[in-house]
Design a protein around this motif. Structure first.
Motif, mmCIF file in Angstrom:
data_model
loop_
_atom_site.group_PDB
_atom_site.id
_atom_site.type_symbol
_atom_site.label_atom_id
_atom_site.label_comp_id
_atom_site.label_asym_id
_atom_site.label_seq_id
_atom_site.Cartn_x
_atom_site.Cartn_y
_atom_site.Cartn_z
ATOM 1 N N LYS A 1 135.312 75.884 60.815
ATOM 2 C CA LYS A 1 134.520 75.579 62.016
ATOM 3 C C LYS A 1 135.370 75.699 63.278
ATOM 4 O O LYS A 1 134.938 75.273 64.349
ATOM 5 N N GLU A 2 136.555 76.269 63.155
ATOM 6 C CA GLU A 2 137.504 76.305 64.280
ATOM 7 C C GLU A 2 136.885 76.872 65.548
ATOM 8 O O GLU A 2 137.107 76.373 66.637
ATOM 9 N N LYS A 3 136.123 77.950 65.387
ATOM 10 C CA LYS A 3 135.609 78.661 66.566
ATOM 11 C C LYS A 3 134.213 78.188 66.984
ATOM 12 O O LYS A 3 133.609 78.769 67.869
ATOM 13 N N ALA A 4 133.690 77.195 66.280
ATOM 14 C CA ALA A 4 132.339 76.719 66.612
ATOM 15 C C ALA A 4 132.377 75.881 67.884
ATOM 16 O O ALA A 4 133.396 75.257 68.206
ATOM 17 N N TYR A 5 131.266 75.869 68.598
ATOM 18 C CA TYR A 5 131.135 74.996 69.759
ATOM 19 C C TYR A 5 130.475 73.692 69.311
ATOM 20 O O TYR A 5 129.715 73.682 68.333
ATOM 21 N N PRO A 6 130.753 72.582 70.013
ATOM 22 C CA PRO A 6 130.161 71.297 69.599
ATOM 23 C C PRO A 6 128.649 71.358 69.381
ATOM 24 O O PRO A 6 128.130 70.714 68.477
ATOM 25 N N SER A 7 127.948 72.165 70.215
ATOM 26 C CA SER A 7 126.490 72.212 70.094
ATOM 27 C C SER A 7 126.051 72.774 68.745
ATOM 28 O O SER A 7 124.899 72.615 68.351
ATOM 29 N N VAL B 1 135.811 73.950 68.784
ATOM 30 C CA VAL B 1 136.393 72.851 68.013
ATOM 31 C C VAL B 1 137.911 72.821 68.178
ATOM 32 O O VAL B 1 138.505 71.798 68.524
ATOM 33 N N GLU B 2 138.556 73.997 67.970
ATOM 34 C CA GLU B 2 140.026 73.987 68.028
ATOM 35 C C GLU B 2 140.536 73.713 69.438
ATOM 36 O O GLU B 2 141.544 73.018 69.600
ATOM 37 N N ASP B 3 139.802 74.202 70.443
ATOM 38 C CA ASP B 3 140.255 73.946 71.809
ATOM 39 C C ASP B 3 140.033 72.492 72.220
ATOM 40 O O ASP B 3 140.799 71.946 73.014
ATOM 41 N N ASN B 4 138.981 71.882 71.677
ATOM 42 C CA ASN B 4 138.785 70.453 71.921
ATOM 43 C C ASN B 4 139.937 69.645 71.340
ATOM 44 O O ASN B 4 140.438 68.718 71.968
ATOM 45 N N ASP C 1 153.659 75.097 68.384
ATOM 46 C CA ASP C 1 153.480 73.778 67.754
ATOM 47 C C ASP C 1 152.029 73.334 67.857
ATOM 48 O O ASP C 1 151.488 72.723 66.944
ATOM 49 N N LYS C 2 151.434 73.694 68.985
ATOM 50 C CA LYS C 2 150.061 73.282 69.241
ATOM 51 C C LYS C 2 149.126 73.886 68.198
ATOM 52 O O LYS C 2 148.342 73.171 67.566
ATOM 53 N N GLN C 3 149.265 75.204 68.008
ATOM 54 C CA GLN C 3 148.396 75.876 67.037
ATOM 55 C C GLN C 3 148.551 75.278 65.649
ATOM 56 O O GLN C 3 147.578 75.043 64.938
#
Lengths: 341, 222
Positions: A133-139, A99-102, A116-118
């Motif tokens: 849910k930061e570390k969750a994957y979309p699936s 989620v966070e990387d998306n 700044d990004k974080q």
């Protein structure tokens, strides 16, 4: 301000050509929530994709805040696109990213520094209500949560415009409402202009201020949502209004009503915006010696207030005074169906 | 007992041959991975609805890939002798096998890469474009990561074909288990050597398949 002039898109294949959008003119104010409604094949999806040139227009011009999108070079367009957020029917998240990387992806594209990004990613996650849910994957997310990620991602670079391509069409009604509420929040909080494509009148009714109805590549009707609801001129618009308000079936039952309820007067009340706070029925009941019996009706909320009709039976000693009050003091339009006297 | 059964086997030679097979397979695999991805990307990006849509360029790349896939590997080795000699300075030994191994398997892997890239959700590429991504960003941050499980499965399949190729190359002097089986085994009628080399090659294939499957599963978050 977004101004669109003479916008056209013709798809040409070897043998034939199809006009998806034809000579379309439209002005959209800053901070507006502008809905475009139409059946599939009406060209509405092509229209929204023309706005950020995911489809290249065949003709016409698009100006967003006086910047001519249609005249831009590829490089200018890339920069301009960072100011135009977009969300999609099928979310289009990268399954390989959390989620966070998306959400960080558009920031990477814009070259935002790591710290700044974080910070920005965390702000956005809180904004759309996905904390934890930061570390969750979309699936691992539900449809509504995926669209929240989509919205957070679209807002990452603080765009001025948000394009929504059927953003709620893959969601169930309840989730749709929560996503729409989020869009209204964002619109109010950041003064973001939202352009929303849909085939559901419910969506228009709930959050849009202005609406354009599209049919075979053209805008056949446009205006304030309330006006379009009240006075739909085109057949296609009437069909859409019926989606929300039901069709004329109830009128057929009125004869039945007039036979059963013979006392007093049977009155049809038209609520047309801004009257919600008036509490008309309870005012009548308190101030006049009348009995009010609600027989039938449907009222729905739009961004400009309530809209709908109510059929009531009013009887009692002060009937005439009550009716005069409705006529003269309230903004509700009324029509006497049956006078029993 | 084992020594009785495999009496003609010199254990040092066997270890050396196995090492050579691993060396050839892994080095060639790295080369194939890089070259194959480049070929696959070119095929994908220049195709009909690709970002660099270019009919004639696509045709040329596609034709080259098809031609090299059509040439039987053993003949490819002969054809490449002058090239190998120029590049490596010799046509014998494990190093000399590498050009033929890479050129023989990269086109095959390139096609697998193309198929993997076509499986990437077009909507995701579109979303990246809508965010203002450059083509480079789309390639390295969308296309390759999103197709990685398929790219890994593809390289696993290619690795197994490559192990077969190293044995073939071995028979004409490249070293490795194929060479050992042919020269020390078959030519001297020591079939125990042929048998043992076969077992070792099968084990190596299993190892590659196992590792490939694990990585592909681990990467797949869908």
């Amino acid at each position: 301000m977004i101004s669109i002039e003479g916008l056209s898109k013709v798809f040409t294949s070897n043998k034939s050509s199809v006009t998806a959008v034809e000579n379309l003119d439209l002005n959209i104010n800053d901070g507006d929530i502008f809905g475009v409604i139409g059946y599939s094949g009406a060209g509405k999806s092509t229209f929204v994709r023309l706005l950020n040139r995911l489809e290249e227009p065949t003709g016409g011009s698009i100006k967003i805040n006086n910047e001519d999108i249609t005249a831009m070079t590829a490089r200018q367009l890339r920069i301009a696109r960072q100011d135009i957020g977009m969300i999609f029917q099928h979310f289009n998240l990268l399954w390989s990213r959390t989620v966070e990387d998306n959400i960080a992806f558009p920031l990477e594209i814009a070259g935002v520094a790591k710290m700044d990004k974080q910070k920005r990613v965390q702000e956005l996650i809180d904004l759309v209500g996905l904390s934890g849910k930061e570390k969750a994957y979309p699936s691992q997310l539900s449809g509504g949560q995926k669209q929240r990620v989509g919205i957070a991602r679209a807002l990452a670079n603080n765009p001025k415009v948000l394009l929504c391509d059927e953003a709620t069409s893959a969601l169930d009604p309840e989730t749709t409402n929560s996503i729409l509420d989020l869009l209204v929040d964002i619109n109010k909080q950041f003064g973001l202009t939202i352009i929303l494509i849909t085939h559901e009148m419910h969506v228009i009714r709930k959050i849009c201020n202005h609406v354009a109805v599209m049919e075979s590549g053209k805008v056949v009707e446009q205006g304030e949502v309330m006006d379009v609801f009240l006075h739909p001129r085109q057949h296609v618009t009437k069909k859409f209004v019926e989606q929300v308000m039901g069709n004329g079936e109830e009128d057929e039952n009125i004869h039945g009503l007039t036979e059963v309820y013979t006392e007093g007067e049977i009155i049809r009340l038209h609520f047309i915006g801004e009257t919600t706070n008036q509490a008309l029925i309870s005012q009548l009941a308190k101030n006049y010696e009348v009995e009010i019996n609600i027989l039938q009706g449907k009222i729905t909320q739009t961004q400009a207030g309530a809209y709908g009709t109510l059929i009531v039976q009013i009887a009692g000693n002060e009937l005439d005074e009550a009716v005069r009050f409705i006529k003269e003091k309230s903004s509700v339009e009324m029509e006497v169906i049956q006078d029993a006297k | 007992m084992l020594n009785d059964l495999f009496q003609s086997i010199k254990i040092e030679d066997l270890i050396e041959a196995t090492k050579e097979t691993f060396y050839m397979t892994i080095t060639a695999l790295i080369g194939t991975f890089i070259l194959g991805i480049i070929l696959g990307l070119l095929l994908f990006l220049t195709s009909k609805d690709g970002i660099w849509k270019n009919k004639s360029f696509h045709f040329v790349v596609s034709a080259v890939v098809n031609v090299f896939r059509a040439i039987p590997f053993i003949i490819l080795i002969f054809l490449l002798f002058p090239f190998t000699n120029f590049l490596i300075g010799t046509i014998r030994g494990p190093e000399a096998a590498l050009p033929a191994l890479i050129i023989g398997s990269a086109p095959f892997y390139g096609r697998l890469v193309e198929i993997a890239l076509r499986e990437v959700d077009r909507g995701v590429v579109e979303a990246a474009k809508a965010m203002g991504a450059k083509t480079r960003t789309i390639i390295f941050k969308v296309l390759l990561p999103e197709s990685m499980p398929a790219l890994i499965s593809g390289i696993t399949v290619t690795a197994i074909a490559l192990i077969g190729y190293t044995a073939m190359a071995g028979a004409i002097g490249a070293g490795g288990l194929g060479s050992y089986a042919y020269y020390s085994g078959f030519m001297r009628r020591d079939f125990d050597i042929v048998f043992l080399c076969t077992v070792l090659i099968v084990i190596i294939v299993f190892i590659f398949q196992f590792i490939g499957d694990i990585i592909a599963t681990k990467l797949d978050k869908r």
